[in-house]
Structures are given as structure tokens and as C-alpha cells.
Scaffold this active site. Structure first.
Site, mmCIF file in Angstrom:
data_model
loop_
_atom_site.group_PDB
_atom_site.id
_atom_site.type_symbol
_atom_site.label_atom_id
_atom_site.label_comp_id
_atom_site.label_asym_id
_atom_site.label_seq_id
_atom_site.Cartn_x
_atom_site.Cartn_y
_atom_site.Cartn_z
ATOM 1 N N HIS A 185 -7.690 15.311 1.989
ATOM 2 C CA HIS A 185 -6.904 14.110 1.664
ATOM 3 C C HIS A 185 -7.003 13.760 0.181
ATOM 4 O O HIS A 185 -7.896 14.224 -0.531
ATOM 5 C CB HIS A 185 -7.406 12.914 2.477
ATOM 6 C CG HIS A 185 -6.891 12.893 3.892
ATOM 7 N ND1 HIS A 185 -7.465 13.639 4.889
ATOM 8 C CD2 HIS A 185 -5.855 12.227 4.463
ATOM 9 C CE1 HIS A 185 -6.812 13.429 6.022
ATOM 10 N NE2 HIS A 185 -5.832 12.583 5.796
ATOM 11 N N LYS B 210 -8.757 7.771 -0.329
ATOM 12 C CA LYS B 210 -8.948 7.473 1.100
ATOM 13 C C LYS B 210 -10.313 6.821 1.327
ATOM 14 O O LYS B 210 -11.332 7.284 0.829
ATOM 15 C CB LYS B 210 -8.823 8.765 1.916
ATOM 16 C CG LYS B 210 -8.928 8.532 3.416
ATOM 17 C CD LYS B 210 -8.405 9.717 4.211
ATOM 18 C CE LYS B 210 -8.587 9.517 5.707
ATOM 19 N NZ LYS B 210 -7.956 8.274 6.208
ATOM 20 N N VAL C 42 1.220 3.722 2.228
ATOM 21 C CA VAL C 42 2.040 3.936 3.423
ATOM 22 C C VAL C 42 2.932 2.722 3.676
ATOM 23 O O VAL C 42 4.092 2.861 4.048
ATOM 24 C CB VAL C 42 1.157 4.228 4.657
ATOM 25 C CG1 VAL C 42 2.031 4.507 5.879
ATOM 26 C CG2 VAL C 42 0.247 5.420 4.390
ATOM 27 N N GLY D 294 0.827 -1.217 0.000
ATOM 28 C CA GLY D 294 0.000 0.000 0.000
ATOM 29 C C GLY D 294 0.853 1.255 0.000
ATOM 30 O O GLY D 294 2.081 1.204 0.075
ATOM 31 N N GLY E 228 -1.443 1.863 12.220
ATOM 32 C CA GLY E 228 -1.800 3.165 11.680
ATOM 33 C C GLY E 228 -3.173 3.161 11.045
ATOM 34 O O GLY E 228 -3.775 4.221 10.833
ATOM 35 N N ALA F 42 -2.346 4.570 16.611
ATOM 36 C CA ALA F 42 -2.230 6.031 16.528
ATOM 37 C C ALA F 42 -2.958 6.547 15.295
ATOM 38 O O ALA F 42 -2.736 6.047 14.195
ATOM 39 C CB ALA F 42 -0.765 6.438 16.483
HETATM 40 N N1 LIG Z 1 -1.948 6.616 11.416
HETATM 41 C C1 LIG Z 1 -1.333 7.231 10.415
HETATM 42 O O1 LIG Z 1 -0.369 8.007 10.617
HETATM 43 C C2 LIG Z 1 -1.789 6.990 9.023
HETATM 44 C C3 LIG Z 1 -2.833 6.146 8.808
HETATM 45 N N2 LIG Z 1 -3.217 5.846 7.539
HETATM 46 C C4 LIG Z 1 -4.250 4.833 7.408
HETATM 47 O O2 LIG Z 1 -3.626 3.620 6.997
HETATM 48 C C5 LIG Z 1 -4.531 2.849 6.202
HETATM 49 C C6 LIG Z 1 -3.865 2.502 4.884
HETATM 50 O O3 LIG Z 1 -3.643 3.695 4.158
HETATM 51 P P1 LIG Z 1 -2.956 3.662 2.700
HETATM 52 O O4 LIG Z 1 -1.608 3.072 2.755
HETATM 53 O O5 LIG Z 1 -3.129 5.029 2.162
HETATM 54 O O6 LIG Z 1 -3.943 2.668 1.937
HETATM 55 P P2 LIG Z 1 -3.633 1.705 0.681
HETATM 56 O O7 LIG Z 1 -4.961 1.282 0.160
HETATM 57 O O8 LIG Z 1 -2.689 2.378 -0.238
HETATM 58 O O9 LIG Z 1 -2.870 0.473 1.331
HETATM 59 C C7 LIG Z 1 -3.490 -0.554 2.042
HETATM 60 C C8 LIG Z 1 -2.863 -1.863 1.603
HETATM 61 O O10 LIG Z 1 -3.396 -2.914 2.422
HETATM 62 C C9 LIG Z 1 -3.789 -3.959 1.541
HETATM 63 N N3 LIG Z 1 -4.781 -4.817 2.162
HETATM 64 C C10 LIG Z 1 -6.124 -4.720 2.138
HETATM 65 N N4 LIG Z 1 -6.678 -5.730 2.815
HETATM 66 C C11 LIG Z 1 -5.661 -6.488 3.274
HETATM 67 C C12 LIG Z 1 -5.592 -7.668 4.039
HETATM 68 N N5 LIG Z 1 -6.699 -8.292 4.483
HETATM 69 N N6 LIG Z 1 -4.371 -8.176 4.344
HETATM 70 C C13 LIG Z 1 -3.253 -7.573 3.900
HETATM 71 N N7 LIG Z 1 -3.259 -6.443 3.164
HETATM 72 C C14 LIG Z 1 -4.449 -5.911 2.862
HETATM 73 C C15 LIG Z 1 -4.298 -3.249 0.325
HETATM 74 O O11 LIG Z 1 -4.442 -4.115 -0.777
HETATM 75 P P3 LIG Z 1 -5.522 -3.711 -1.937
HETATM 76 O O12 LIG Z 1 -4.971 -2.488 -2.571
HETATM 77 O O13 LIG Z 1 -5.555 -4.939 -2.820
HETATM 78 O O14 LIG Z 1 -6.817 -3.446 -1.248
HETATM 79 C C16 LIG Z 1 -3.192 -2.207 0.149
HETATM 80 O O15 LIG Z 1 -2.062 -2.736 -0.499
HETATM 81 C C17 LIG Z 1 -5.797 3.701 6.114
HETATM 82 O O16 LIG Z 1 -6.711 3.321 7.132
HETATM 83 C C18 LIG Z 1 -5.292 5.099 6.376
HETATM 84 O O17 LIG Z 1 -6.288 5.965 6.860
HETATM 85 C C19 LIG Z 1 -2.607 6.401 6.456
HETATM 86 C C20 LIG Z 1 -1.604 7.279 6.620
HETATM 87 C C21 LIG Z 1 -1.081 7.643 7.924
HETATM 88 O O1 LIG Z 2 -5.598 7.788 4.714
HETATM 89 C C1 LIG Z 2 -4.663 8.619 4.870
HETATM 90 O O2 LIG Z 2 -3.976 9.031 3.950
HETATM 91 C C2 LIG Z 2 -4.393 9.099 6.245
HETATM 92 N N1 LIG Z 2 -5.058 8.563 7.227
HETATM 93 C C3 LIG Z 2 -4.938 8.904 8.605
HETATM 94 C C4 LIG Z 2 -6.237 9.505 9.087
HETATM 95 O O3 LIG Z 2 -7.312 9.058 8.680
HETATM 96 O O4 LIG Z 2 -6.189 10.416 9.920
HETATM 97 C C5 LIG Z 2 -3.721 9.767 8.875
HETATM 98 C C6 LIG Z 2 -3.418 10.767 7.806
HETATM 99 O O5 LIG Z 2 -4.407 11.743 7.822
HETATM 100 C C7 LIG Z 2 -3.341 10.104 6.453
#
Ligand SMILES: NC(=O)C1=CN([C@@H]2O[C@H](COP(=O)(O)OP(=O)(O)OC[C@H]3O[C@@H](n4cnc5c(N)ncnc54)[C@H](OP(=O)(O)O)[C@@H]3O)[C@@H](O)[C@H]2O)C=CC1
Ligand SMILES: O=C(O)C1=N[C@H](C(=O)O)C[C@H](O)C1
Length: 255
Positions: free
Chosen positions: A141, A145, A21, A19, A84, A111
């Protein structure tokens, strides 16, 4: 996974490794001399990979729909988790506490935002909240998302509402009597939260505060997903010595 062996290195797995992140976290773990990336798991892979690779800590950036199942597996197998992925309400947090009760040696860090600037901006908003009549949150965003409002905006609104309630501040003034549904945003504990989804953005938030003759805007911008890596790596290094549930990286930063 470059073959270099550091016997003392923490063995790290990443869930959601392909993904947006997850890729940034894999790169950061690989670049850290005291960490070893032992498993990269994404959709279609088996969680058992974390067991066979003897991961000590797993980082989860997947999807709100799957994160609870992931945590159940990790806690059950005695693997610490740094999470995350968003979507944690009180019911979900209680479920995690229940799971941890059966594995008291395991640590889970959840977090809403791992970027230091975002964490500080939430603190600043919390501190400012009681001094202003009005407050609203705008989060902005990328359009891929899954959730709205963002986990960060939701938590920011909760912190603002708690601070205002503790100080005896009433609701933000609002004379709206007719509105198109949604025009005033979501209501999180009395704080209006507006969600923008726009191509070209990463993750951004503004807290707008207003009172007589002045406004204050607290804005944070993650312009690159590498912004989340230092906070995640801090969590990975610390979680083994913090059994139970830790919410936010604030305590790891002595905030
Ligand atoms: N706390 C923080 O600081 C942050 C939190 N986030 C959160 O992190 C999450 C991911 O964000 P982001 O990276 O943008 O999303 P992405 O969709 O880019 O990445 C998620 C990844 O997880 C995969 N996935 C889905 N289901 C499964 C599973 N059952 N097992 C393993 N892998 C799986 C997805 O595959 P597929 O594409 O095939 O669905 C994808 O490759 C979100 O909830 C976002 O809000 C994001 C940024 C910062
Ligand atoms: O999905 C994102 O991109 C992010 N998700 C987190 C959130 O829902 O707060 C953290 C950040 O905003 C990026």
C-alpha cells in the site's frame, strides 16, 4: 449538490469527504443520476449535518479510531451506513450488532474492500487454499496508510485459514528457528501476512500458494481509488433494503 432535483434519488452523505477515498466517492455519487450528495463531512464538521440534510445513507471512509463513534451516531439517528473504514475485529462487529438490535430497521454494510477484483481475489484464494501446502499473503500500500496489515489482507488470511481448517490441511511448513523479529510477518490465524508501504502504490495484494513443483500467485491491484466506487454505490443503493449487519459486498454480488 448541483441543484438538479430527482425526487426519487437516495440522499447520500459522505464521512471523510476530503480524504483520498472520500473524494472519489463524492465524485461518483455526484455523477449518479439516482443518488443525491446531500452532505460532505470531514474532520471538524458536525455529524448533525447528516440529520439536517436528511441523509438516508452515509458512506464512511475515515479512520479506525473514529469509525465506531460515527456508527453509534448514525444508527442512533436511523441512518443507514456503508463503511469502508478498516479496523473491525469481532469485538467491534459485536458492538455494531448490539447497536443495531435497538434499531432493527437500520442497515449497516461493512466491507474490507469494495473493489470487485479484490473481492474476487479473496474468493479465489479461499477456493485454492486447501490444495496447497504453503500459503502467505503480501499486501502492498501507499505509505500514508494508518493500519497494518490491511483489512483486506486480514480477512483474506481468515478465509484461507477457515478453508484449510475445514479441509483438514495442516500449517504451512516452516523450519525457521531463528529470526529477526518481524521477518516472517504477522501471524493471522496461522497465515503469514507481510505489509509493504511504498510511495507510488495505491492498494495491492498477492496471495502466494505453493505445493510440490508448482506455485500459484493471485494478485489484485487497485491502481486508482475510483476502483472502490462501483462497490460503494452498489452498497448505497442496496443497504436500505438490507436491515441489520452485512459483511462484505459478496451477498450484493450474489457471490
Ligand atoms: N473498504 C475499502 O474498499 C477501502 C477502505 N479504505 C479504508 O478507508 C479509510 C480511509 O482511507 P483513506 O481515504 O485512504 O484515508 P484518508 O486519511 O485519506 O481520509 C480519511 C479522511 O477522514 C478524515 N477524518 C478523520 N477523522 C475524522 C472524523 N472524526 N470525522 C470526519 N472525518 C474524519 C480525515 O481527516 P484528516 O486528514 O484531517 O485526518 C481524512 O480527510 C482507511 O481505514 C482505509 O483503510 C480505503 C480504501 C478502500
Ligand atoms: O487504506 C487503503 O488504502 C485501503 N484500505 C483497505 C484495507 O485496509 O484493506 C482496502 C484497500 O486495501 C485500500
Amino acid at each position: 449538490m448541483d441543484g438538479t432535483v430527482n425526487a426519487a434519488a437516495v440522499r447520500v452523505g459522505v464521512l471523510g469527504a476530503k480524504g483520498k477515498v472520500g473524494q472519489a466517492i463524492c465524485a461518483a455519487v455526484e455523477a449518479a443520476a439516482d443518488l443525491e450528495l446531500v452532505a460532505e463531512v470531514d474532520r471538524g464538521d458536525s455529524l448533525e449535518d447528516f440529520v439536517t440534510s436528511r441523509a438516508e445513507v452515509v458512506v464512511d471512509f475515515t479512520h479506525p479510531d473514529v469509525v465506531m463513534g460515527n456508527l453509534e451516531f448514525l444508527i442512533d439517528h436511523g441512518i443507514h451506513a456503508v463503511v469502508g473504514t478498516t479496523g473491525f475485529d469481532e469485538a467491534r462487529l459485536d458492538r455494531v450488532r448490539d447497536l443495531l438490535a435497538g434499531k432493527p430497521e437500520v442497515g449497516v454494510l461493512i466491507a474490507p474492500n469494495f473493489a470487485i477484483g479484490a473481492v474476487l481475489s479473496m474468493r479465489f484464494a479461499q477456493a485454492a487454499a486447501r490444495f496447497f501446502e504453503s500459503v502467505e499473503v503480501i499486501e502492498l500500500h501507499h505509505p500514508n496508510k494508518a493500519d497494518a496489515p490491511s483489512g483486506t489482507a486480514y480477512r483474506t488470511a481468515e478465509l484461507i485459514a477457515e478453508a484449510r481448517a475445514a479441509a483438514g490441511v495442516g500449517p504451512s511448513p516452516d523450519a525457521t528457528s531463528t529470526e529477526l523479529e518481524g521477518a516472517r510477518g504477522a501471524n493471522v490465524d496461522g497465515v503469514r501476512v507481510h505489509s509493504v508501504r511504498l510511495a507510488g502504490l495505491v492498494a495491492h495484494q498477492e496471495v502466494l500458494l505453493g505445493t510440490q513443483g508448482e506455485t500459484l500467485t493471485i494478485r489484485h491491484d487497485s491502481i486508482d481509488r475510483s476502483s472502490f466506487a462501483p462497490g460503494v454505490l452498489l452498497g448505497v443503493r442496496e443497504i436500505g433494503s438490507r436491515p441489520g449487519l452485512t459483511l462484505g459486498i459478496d451477498p450484493l454480488l450474489d457471490l
